[in-house]
Enzyme design. Sequence first.
Site, PDB file in Angstrom:
ATOM      1  N   GLU A 294      -4.378   0.579  -3.756  1.00 47.63           N
ATOM      2  CA  GLU A 294      -2.985   1.021  -3.851  1.00 47.63           C
ATOM      3  C   GLU A 294      -2.035  -0.170  -3.788  1.00 47.63           C
ATOM      4  OE1 GLU A 294      -3.577   5.425  -1.746  1.00 47.63           O
ATOM      5  OE2 GLU A 294      -2.820   3.729  -0.570  1.00 47.63           O
TER       6      GLU A 294
ATOM      7  N   ASP B 239       0.835   3.838  -3.244  1.00 49.68           N
ATOM      8  CA  ASP B 239       0.447   5.242  -3.122  1.00 49.68           C
ATOM      9  C   ASP B 239       1.416   6.120  -3.908  1.00 49.68           C
ATOM     10  OD1 ASP B 239      -0.982   7.516  -1.750  1.00 49.68           O
ATOM     11  OD2 ASP B 239       1.017   7.815  -0.922  1.00 49.68           O
TER      12      ASP B 239
ATOM     13  N   GLU C 232       0.838  -1.200   0.000  1.00 52.21           N
ATOM     14  CA  GLU C 232       0.000   0.000   0.000  1.00 52.21           C
ATOM     15  C   GLU C 232       0.877   1.256   0.000  1.00 52.21           C
ATOM     16  OE1 GLU C 232      -2.248   2.662   3.257  1.00 52.21           O
ATOM     17  OE2 GLU C 232      -2.149   0.505   3.635  1.00 52.21           O
TER      18      GLU C 232
ATOM     19  N   ASP D 210      -6.990   1.449   0.340  1.00 50.70           N
ATOM     20  CA  ASP D 210      -5.657   0.920   0.655  1.00 50.70           C
ATOM     21  C   ASP D 210      -5.334  -0.303  -0.201  1.00 50.70           C
ATOM     22  OD1 ASP D 210      -5.417   2.887   2.569  1.00 50.70           O
ATOM     23  OD2 ASP D 210      -5.811   1.553   4.273  1.00 50.70           O
TER      24      ASP D 210
END
Length: 229
Positions: free
Chosen positions: A121, A49, A45, A118
């Site tokens: 990502e 991102d 995650e 989350d």
Amino acid sequence: MRLSAELLAFQGRLGHQFRKPDLLTRAVTHASIGTATRPDNQRLEFLGDRVLGLVMAEALLAADPGAREGQLAPRFNALVRKETCAAVAREIGLGDVLKLGRSEMLTGGRRKEALLGDAMEAVIASVYQDAGFEAARALVLRLWGDRIARVEPDARDAKTALQEWAQARAMPPPAYEEAGRSGPDHAPMFTVRVTLANGASAEAAAGSKRVAEQAAARMLLERMEGAGL
């Protein structure tokens, strides 16, 4: 590692054939069920991102070569925020294949905004680690689709816009409070109230506090601007 039938179907929806299937398995494994021998998706995650951010920054620069940083920043934030990631996750049925602990299962984890965002990502990072940046960029651009072209020129989120409205009038920041909660534990509905120093307020309800806050802020801002204040 071989993928389950569910994950094979998801892989098809995702449009990426994994050379390292364990990356996809890790991407859909929530911390509530992760162990030393079954890593969760938190590290992915973190990486995803950053990959998403780079892809969106490049795409926005290409879409509007004349835009200034101050114009691009709110558009960027709108495209990478958790709500947008969660919306994309829902479109590809990511929630259906998440591996969750019992507590998250019982509280509707497959539908939670933050959890879906989350995991989205993490999936982006899994593609990046499996096949490199170009594959990850192609995936993001395909899944985000025309969201990039449709993003509002002034895409500030409602809470930011309301705070800036208040600051411009020498007011303290808006205050948010939970005004109520209803529904079962696995699908709660939150009612949030936002109040300005001048006493004006608005309420909105949603399945997460974050979304309810945004909705309440948008409602109050529209009311203030509509009144010419």
